[in-house]
Design a protein around this motif. Structure first.
Motif, mmCIF file in Angstrom:
data_model
loop_
_atom_site.group_PDB
_atom_site.id
_atom_site.type_symbol
_atom_site.label_atom_id
_atom_site.label_comp_id
_atom_site.label_asym_id
_atom_site.label_seq_id
_atom_site.Cartn_x
_atom_site.Cartn_y
_atom_site.Cartn_z
ATOM 1 N N MET A 79 0.756 -0.963 0.171
ATOM 2 C CA MET A 79 0.182 0.384 0.026
ATOM 3 C C MET A 79 0.754 1.570 -0.255
ATOM 4 S SD MET A 79 -2.871 -0.864 0.102
ATOM 5 C CE MET A 79 -4.039 0.659 0.419
ATOM 6 N N PRO A 80 0.473 2.569 -0.804
ATOM 7 C CA PRO A 80 1.079 3.734 -0.525
ATOM 8 C C PRO A 80 1.398 3.815 0.554
ATOM 9 C CG PRO A 80 -0.165 3.620 -2.728
ATOM 10 C CD PRO A 80 -0.819 2.290 -1.691
ATOM 11 N N GLY A 81 1.943 5.136 0.998
ATOM 12 C CA GLY A 81 2.105 5.656 1.849
ATOM 13 C C GLY A 81 3.609 5.806 2.941
ATOM 14 N N ALA A 82 3.761 6.713 4.397
ATOM 15 C CA ALA A 82 4.527 6.595 4.619
ATOM 16 C C ALA A 82 5.745 7.094 3.627
ATOM 17 C CB ALA A 82 5.353 5.508 5.093
ATOM 18 N N GLY A 83 5.842 8.299 2.888
ATOM 19 C CA GLY A 83 6.618 8.520 1.711
ATOM 20 C C GLY A 83 7.313 7.889 0.769
ATOM 21 N N LEU A 84 6.985 6.940 0.988
ATOM 22 C CA LEU A 84 6.830 5.655 -0.172
ATOM 23 C C LEU A 84 6.319 6.096 -1.838
ATOM 24 C CD1 LEU A 84 6.492 2.176 0.672
ATOM 25 C CD2 LEU A 84 9.227 3.800 0.219
ATOM 26 N N THR A 85 7.212 5.954 -2.838
ATOM 27 C CA THR A 85 6.107 6.692 -4.320
ATOM 28 C C THR A 85 5.913 5.349 -4.950
ATOM 29 O OG1 THR A 85 8.247 7.405 -5.281
ATOM 30 C CG2 THR A 85 7.235 9.261 -4.049
ATOM 31 N N ARG A 86 7.146 4.443 -4.806
ATOM 32 C CA ARG A 86 6.501 3.399 -5.752
ATOM 33 C C ARG A 86 7.409 2.057 -5.045
ATOM 34 N NH1 ARG A 86 8.876 4.660 -10.445
ATOM 35 N NH2 ARG A 86 8.857 7.228 -10.039
ATOM 36 N N ALA A 87 6.224 1.169 -5.528
ATOM 37 C CA ALA A 87 7.200 -0.329 -5.061
ATOM 38 C C ALA A 87 6.380 -1.514 -6.691
ATOM 39 C CB ALA A 87 6.594 -0.581 -3.834
ATOM 40 N N ARG A 88 7.437 -2.677 -5.989
ATOM 41 C CA ARG A 88 7.691 -3.390 -8.215
ATOM 42 C C ARG A 88 8.653 -4.437 -7.165
ATOM 43 N NH1 ARG A 88 9.006 -2.369 -13.879
ATOM 44 N NH2 ARG A 88 10.945 -2.993 -12.906
ATOM 45 N N PRO A 89 7.745 -5.421 -6.370
ATOM 46 C CA PRO A 89 8.322 -6.779 -6.150
ATOM 47 C C PRO A 89 8.363 -7.608 -6.727
ATOM 48 C CG PRO A 89 6.766 -6.057 -4.451
ATOM 49 C CD PRO A 89 7.129 -4.654 -5.289
ATOM 50 N N PRO A 90 9.321 -8.104 -7.472
ATOM 51 C CA PRO A 90 8.814 -9.402 -8.530
ATOM 52 C C PRO A 90 8.714 -10.543 -7.922
ATOM 53 C CG PRO A 90 11.697 -8.437 -8.672
ATOM 54 C CD PRO A 90 10.035 -7.697 -8.265
ATOM 55 N N HIS A 91 8.186 -11.445 -8.069
ATOM 56 C CA HIS A 91 8.018 -13.041 -7.484
ATOM 57 C C HIS A 91 8.189 -14.094 -8.372
ATOM 58 C CE1 HIS A 91 6.871 -16.183 -4.492
ATOM 59 N NE2 HIS A 91 6.175 -15.639 -5.235
ATOM 60 N N GLU A 92 9.513 -15.149 -8.297
ATOM 61 C CA GLU A 92 9.558 -16.389 -9.171
ATOM 62 C C GLU A 92 8.495 -17.216 -9.071
ATOM 63 O OE1 GLU A 92 11.167 -16.485 -12.415
ATOM 64 O OE2 GLU A 92 12.074 -14.432 -11.753
ATOM 65 N N THR A 93 6.898 -17.587 -9.247
ATOM 66 C CA THR A 93 6.098 -18.869 -9.306
ATOM 67 C C THR A 93 6.486 -20.060 -10.205
ATOM 68 O OG1 THR A 93 4.831 -18.269 -11.362
ATOM 69 C CG2 THR A 93 4.841 -16.458 -9.590
ATOM 70 N N PRO A 94 6.563 -20.812 -10.198
ATOM 71 C CA PRO A 94 6.449 -22.546 -10.977
ATOM 72 C C PRO A 94 5.983 -21.353 -12.497
ATOM 73 C CG PRO A 94 5.282 -23.025 -8.893
ATOM 74 C CD PRO A 94 5.482 -21.685 -9.030
ATOM 75 N N TYR A 95 5.386 -20.618 -12.613
ATOM 76 C CA TYR A 95 4.684 -20.837 -14.096
ATOM 77 C C TYR A 95 5.457 -18.899 -14.755
ATOM 78 C CZ TYR A 95 1.685 -23.435 -12.443
ATOM 79 O OH TYR A 95 0.792 -24.187 -11.354
ATOM 80 N N GLY A 96 6.875 -18.763 -13.936
ATOM 81 C CA GLY A 96 7.366 -17.566 -14.435
ATOM 82 C C GLY A 96 7.010 -16.129 -13.654
ATOM 83 N N ARG A 97 7.646 -15.688 -14.380
ATOM 84 C CA ARG A 97 7.529 -14.205 -13.089
ATOM 85 C C ARG A 97 6.284 -13.560 -12.807
ATOM 86 N NH1 ARG A 97 12.644 -10.820 -12.782
ATOM 87 N NH2 ARG A 97 11.959 -8.857 -11.229
ATOM 88 N N ALA A 98 6.726 -13.208 -12.098
ATOM 89 C CA ALA A 98 4.952 -12.308 -11.265
ATOM 90 C C ALA A 98 5.629 -11.508 -10.727
ATOM 91 C CB ALA A 98 4.155 -13.474 -10.369
ATOM 92 N N GLU A 99 4.345 -9.656 -11.121
ATOM 93 C CA GLU A 99 5.127 -8.307 -10.115
ATOM 94 C C GLU A 99 3.174 -7.812 -9.661
ATOM 95 O OE1 GLU A 99 7.228 -6.075 -12.438
ATOM 96 O OE2 GLU A 99 8.737 -7.331 -13.193
ATOM 97 N N ALA A 100 3.436 -7.238 -8.529
ATOM 98 C CA ALA A 100 2.255 -6.569 -8.276
ATOM 99 C C ALA A 100 3.247 -5.266 -8.179
ATOM 100 C CB ALA A 100 1.479 -6.914 -7.546
ATOM 101 N N GLY A 101 2.932 -4.532 -8.694
ATOM 102 C CA GLY A 101 3.708 -2.655 -8.310
ATOM 103 C C GLY A 101 2.659 -1.663 -8.310
ATOM 104 N N TRP A 102 3.625 -0.532 -7.558
ATOM 105 C CA TRP A 102 2.323 0.782 -7.668
ATOM 106 C C TRP A 102 3.160 1.788 -8.334
ATOM 107 C CZ3 TRP A 102 3.686 3.922 -3.682
ATOM 108 C CH2 TRP A 102 4.024 2.905 -2.626
ATOM 109 N N ARG A 103 3.063 2.974 -8.619
ATOM 110 C CA ARG A 103 3.594 4.333 -7.979
ATOM 111 C C ARG A 103 2.510 5.533 -7.861
ATOM 112 N NH1 ARG A 103 3.731 2.707 -13.651
ATOM 113 N NH2 ARG A 103 3.100 5.041 -14.997
ATOM 114 N N THR A 104 3.109 6.611 -7.473
ATOM 115 C CA THR A 104 2.350 7.932 -7.306
ATOM 116 C C THR A 104 2.819 8.715 -8.084
ATOM 117 O OG1 THR A 104 2.877 8.519 -4.888
ATOM 118 C CG2 THR A 104 1.038 7.241 -5.313
ATOM 119 N N GLU A 105 1.950 9.517 -8.795
ATOM 120 C CA GLU A 105 2.430 10.795 -9.602
ATOM 121 C C GLU A 105 2.186 11.945 -9.941
ATOM 122 O OE1 GLU A 105 5.614 10.811 -12.682
ATOM 123 O OE2 GLU A 105 4.647 9.594 -12.942
ATOM 124 N N GLY A 106 2.062 12.825 -9.402
ATOM 125 C CA GLY A 106 0.765 13.850 -10.170
ATOM 126 C C GLY A 106 -0.246 13.800 -9.302
ATOM 127 N N GLY A 107 -0.826 13.088 -8.725
ATOM 128 C CA GLY A 107 -1.715 12.574 -7.866
ATOM 129 C C GLY A 107 -2.529 11.517 -8.345
#
Length: 73
Positions: free
Chosen positions: A1-29
């Protein structure tokens, strides 16, 4: 979740089916949420705007919504 001064996150995860990612960024509202789902799989997306979770298929998906200040503890 966004907050605490962070403006982005995008952690990758290797699954048995390939790479998965769930990320976010805030910019200009705007909060942009990105999901990368491996081939031949599905994922459930839960956006922080109160709408019901929904499914997406493989590929790259991007969702934009107005960002709001993070709640304070």
């Amino acid at each position: 979740m966004p907050g605490a001064g962070l403006t982005r996150a995008r952690p990758p995860h290797e699954t048995p089916y390939g790479r998965a990612e769930a990320g976010w960024r805030t910019e200009g509202g705007t909060l942009t949420v990105t999901a990368v789902v491996p081939p031949n799989t599905r994922a459930e997306v839960r956006l922080p705007d109160g709408r019901a979770p929904f499914g997406v298929g493989s590929g790259r998906h991007e969702f934009s919504l107005p960002s709001s200040p993070a709640p304070r503890p």
